[in-house]
Scaffold this motif. Structure first.
Motif, PDB file in Angstrom:
ATOM      1  N   VAL A  17       0.872  -1.177   0.000  1.00  0.00           N
ATOM      2  CA  VAL A  17       0.000   0.000   0.000  1.00  0.00           C
ATOM      3  C   VAL A  17       0.907   1.225   0.000  1.00  0.00           C
ATOM      4  CG1 VAL A  17      -1.840   1.221   1.210  1.00  0.00           C
ATOM      5  CG2 VAL A  17      -1.730  -1.281   1.321  1.00  0.00           C
ATOM      6  N   SER A  18       0.801   2.043  -1.038  1.00  0.00           N
ATOM      7  CA  SER A  18       1.703   3.184  -1.191  1.00  0.00           C
ATOM      8  C   SER A  18       0.920   4.469  -1.441  1.00  0.00           C
ATOM      9  CB  SER A  18       2.648   2.968  -2.376  1.00  0.00           C
ATOM     10  OG  SER A  18       3.374   1.783  -2.251  1.00  0.00           O
ATOM     11  N   PRO A  19       1.240   5.532  -0.695  1.00  0.00           N
ATOM     12  CA  PRO A  19       0.634   6.840  -0.966  1.00  0.00           C
ATOM     13  C   PRO A  19       1.449   7.578  -2.020  1.00  0.00           C
ATOM     14  CG  PRO A  19       1.990   6.980   0.980  1.00  0.00           C
ATOM     15  CD  PRO A  19       2.052   5.545   0.512  1.00  0.00           C
ATOM     16  N   GLY A  20       0.831   8.555  -2.651  1.00  0.00           N
ATOM     17  CA  GLY A  20       1.563   9.360  -3.620  1.00  0.00           C
ATOM     18  C   GLY A  20       0.692  10.438  -4.211  1.00  0.00           C
ATOM     19  N   PRO A  46      -3.603  17.940 -10.118  1.00  0.00           N
ATOM     20  CA  PRO A  46      -2.899  17.062  -9.188  1.00  0.00           C
ATOM     21  C   PRO A  46      -3.883  16.448  -8.195  1.00  0.00           C
ATOM     22  CG  PRO A  46      -2.465  19.352  -8.663  1.00  0.00           C
ATOM     23  CD  PRO A  46      -3.301  19.344  -9.907  1.00  0.00           C
ATOM     24  N   CYS A  47      -3.712  15.173  -7.901  1.00  0.00           N
ATOM     25  CA  CYS A  47      -4.572  14.538  -6.914  1.00  0.00           C
ATOM     26  C   CYS A  47      -3.767  13.526  -6.111  1.00  0.00           C
ATOM     27  CB  CYS A  47      -5.793  13.889  -7.574  1.00  0.00           C
ATOM     28  SG  CYS A  47      -5.434  12.500  -8.624  1.00  0.00           S
ATOM     29  N   GLY A  48      -4.245  13.280  -4.889  1.00  0.00           N
ATOM     30  CA  GLY A  48      -3.624  12.265  -4.049  1.00  0.00           C
ATOM     31  C   GLY A  48      -4.032  10.885  -4.530  1.00  0.00           C
ATOM     32  N   VAL A  49      -3.171   9.908  -4.296  1.00  0.00           N
ATOM     33  CA  VAL A  49      -3.465   8.537  -4.710  1.00  0.00           C
ATOM     34  C   VAL A  49      -2.916   7.565  -3.672  1.00  0.00           C
ATOM     35  CG1 VAL A  49      -1.368   8.317  -6.121  1.00  0.00           C
ATOM     36  CG2 VAL A  49      -3.335   6.897  -6.643  1.00  0.00           C
ATOM     37  N   VAL A  50      -3.627   6.488  -3.466  1.00  0.00           N
ATOM     38  CA  VAL A  50      -3.138   5.348  -2.703  1.00  0.00           C
ATOM     39  C   VAL A  50      -3.244   4.162  -3.653  1.00  0.00           C
ATOM     40  CG1 VAL A  50      -3.500   3.844  -0.701  1.00  0.00           C
ATOM     41  CG2 VAL A  50      -3.900   6.306  -0.494  1.00  0.00           C
ATOM     42  N   VAL A  51      -2.122   3.484  -3.880  1.00  0.00           N
ATOM     43  CA  VAL A  51      -2.129   2.345  -4.792  1.00  0.00           C
ATOM     44  C   VAL A  51      -1.909   1.059  -4.015  1.00  0.00           C
ATOM     45  CG1 VAL A  51      -1.363   3.677  -6.791  1.00  0.00           C
ATOM     46  CG2 VAL A  51       0.328   2.558  -5.372  1.00  0.00           C
ATOM     47  N   PHE A  52      -2.461  -0.002  -4.531  1.00  0.00           N
ATOM     48  CA  PHE A  52      -2.365  -1.327  -3.928  1.00  0.00           C
ATOM     49  C   PHE A  52      -1.734  -2.246  -4.961  1.00  0.00           C
ATOM     50  CE2 PHE A  52      -5.861   1.018  -2.187  1.00  0.00           C
ATOM     51  CZ  PHE A  52      -5.764   0.800  -0.822  1.00  0.00           C
ATOM     52  N   GLN A  53      -0.534  -2.748  -4.659  1.00  0.00           N
ATOM     53  CA  GLN A  53       0.188  -3.602  -5.584  1.00  0.00           C
ATOM     54  C   GLN A  53       0.504  -4.931  -4.918  1.00  0.00           C
ATOM     55  OE1 GLN A  53       3.133  -0.235  -6.066  1.00  0.00           O
ATOM     56  NE2 GLN A  53       3.329  -1.212  -8.064  1.00  0.00           N
ATOM     57  N   GLU A  54       0.532  -6.003  -5.702  1.00  0.00           N
ATOM     58  CA  GLU A  54       0.891  -7.304  -5.163  1.00  0.00           C
ATOM     59  C   GLU A  54       2.402  -7.390  -4.990  1.00  0.00           C
ATOM     60  OE1 GLU A  54      -1.016 -10.898  -6.523  1.00  0.00           O
ATOM     61  OE2 GLU A  54      -2.407  -9.668  -7.687  1.00  0.00           O
ATOM     62  N   TYR A  55       2.814  -8.049  -3.905  1.00  0.00           N
ATOM     63  CA  TYR A  55       4.220  -8.348  -3.666  1.00  0.00           C
ATOM     64  C   TYR A  55       4.532  -9.715  -4.244  1.00  0.00           C
ATOM     65  CZ  TYR A  55       5.820  -4.812  -0.280  1.00  0.00           C
ATOM     66  OH  TYR A  55       6.237  -3.672   0.331  1.00  0.00           O
ATOM     67  N   PRO A 106      -0.026   1.103 -15.266  1.00  0.00           N
ATOM     68  CA  PRO A 106      -1.397   0.879 -14.784  1.00  0.00           C
ATOM     69  C   PRO A 106      -1.691  -0.573 -14.438  1.00  0.00           C
ATOM     70  CG  PRO A 106      -1.420   2.366 -16.649  1.00  0.00           C
ATOM     71  CD  PRO A 106      -0.001   1.866 -16.515  1.00  0.00           C
ATOM     72  N   GLU A 107      -1.156  -1.517 -15.204  1.00  0.00           N
ATOM     73  CA  GLU A 107      -1.424  -2.931 -14.908  1.00  0.00           C
ATOM     74  C   GLU A 107      -0.769  -3.398 -13.610  1.00  0.00           C
ATOM     75  OE1 GLU A 107       1.947  -2.708 -17.941  1.00  0.00           O
ATOM     76  OE2 GLU A 107      -0.046  -1.846 -17.776  1.00  0.00           O
ATOM     77  N   GLU A 108       0.192  -2.635 -13.100  1.00  0.00           N
ATOM     78  CA  GLU A 108       0.840  -2.970 -11.839  1.00  0.00           C
ATOM     79  C   GLU A 108       0.063  -2.435 -10.635  1.00  0.00           C
ATOM     80  OE1 GLU A 108       4.827  -1.544 -12.011  1.00  0.00           O
ATOM     81  OE2 GLU A 108       5.361  -2.848 -13.679  1.00  0.00           O
ATOM     82  N   THR A 109      -0.873  -1.557 -10.883  1.00  0.00           N
ATOM     83  CA  THR A 109      -1.689  -0.992  -9.804  1.00  0.00           C
ATOM     84  C   THR A 109      -3.159  -1.109 -10.170  1.00  0.00           C
ATOM     85  OG1 THR A 109      -1.510   1.230 -10.717  1.00  0.00           O
ATOM     86  CG2 THR A 109       0.130   0.613  -9.072  1.00  0.00           C
ATOM     87  N   PRO A 110      -3.682  -2.337 -10.156  1.00  0.00           N
ATOM     88  CA  PRO A 110      -5.074  -2.525 -10.583  1.00  0.00           C
ATOM     89  C   PRO A 110      -6.092  -1.862  -9.666  1.00  0.00           C
ATOM     90  CG  PRO A 110      -4.196  -4.533  -9.664  1.00  0.00           C
ATOM     91  CD  PRO A 110      -3.060  -3.563  -9.763  1.00  0.00           C
ATOM     92  N   VAL A 111      -5.701  -1.600  -8.430  1.00  0.00           N
ATOM     93  CA  VAL A 111      -6.616  -0.942  -7.495  1.00  0.00           C
ATOM     94  C   VAL A 111      -5.969   0.353  -7.040  1.00  0.00           C
ATOM     95  CG1 VAL A 111      -7.844  -1.120  -5.311  1.00  0.00           C
ATOM     96  CG2 VAL A 111      -7.543  -3.153  -6.734  1.00  0.00           C
ATOM     97  N   ARG A 112      -6.679   1.459  -7.247  1.00  0.00           N
ATOM     98  CA  ARG A 112      -6.191   2.777  -6.827  1.00  0.00           C
ATOM     99  C   ARG A 112      -7.332   3.540  -6.199  1.00  0.00           C
ATOM    100  NH1 ARG A 112      -3.213   5.177 -12.144  1.00  0.00           N
ATOM    101  NH2 ARG A 112      -2.316   3.201 -12.720  1.00  0.00           N
ATOM    102  N   MET A 113      -6.995   4.311  -5.214  1.00  0.00           N
ATOM    103  CA  MET A 113      -7.942   5.269  -4.642  1.00  0.00           C
ATOM    104  C   MET A 113      -7.361   6.637  -4.950  1.00  0.00           C
ATOM    105  SD  MET A 113      -8.459   3.390  -0.956  1.00  0.00           S
ATOM    106  CE  MET A 113      -9.577   4.607  -0.335  1.00  0.00           C
TER     107      MET A 113
END
Length: 94
Positions: free
Chosen positions: A8-11, A18-27, A46-53
């Motif tokens: 889970v990474s913020p950015g 500009p907008c805030g994002v939290v991405v969910f990537q598989e390890y 984009p395919e590395e972060t299939p779920v983003r807020m």
């Protein structure tokens, strides 16, 4: 999150604004929960972060924080047991 170890990474995400994002990537391998690790990549495909807020308002982040805190509270053993118990109604009472 139902699919194994998730990073889970913020950015920030630059769209038309500009907008805030939290991405969910598989390890690829198991990691300790909550261990911070530096992110060596600035941009993920984009395919590395299939779920983003994504957020364009700080208040929206506050709503998600509240919902996560509430889910955490509800998962506590005491609350969990309370939620599972059905209300008991005495038969014939009016």
């Amino acid at each position: 999150m139902g699919s194994g170890d998730i990073k889970v990474s913020p950015g920030l995400l630059q769209l038309d604004y500009p907008c805030g994002v939290v991405v969910f990537q598989e390890y690829d391998e198991a990691r300790p929960i909550g261990k911070w690790e530096p992110n060596d990549r600035k941009v993920a495909a984009p395919e590395e972060t299939p779920v983003r807020m994504t957020f364009d308002k700080i208040e929206s982040i506050d709503v998600v924080i509240w919902a996560l805190q509430e889910a955490k509270r509800m998962m506590s053993e005491e609350t969990w047991q309370t939620l599972l118990e059905q209300p008991k109604e005495a038969a014939g009472d009016e």
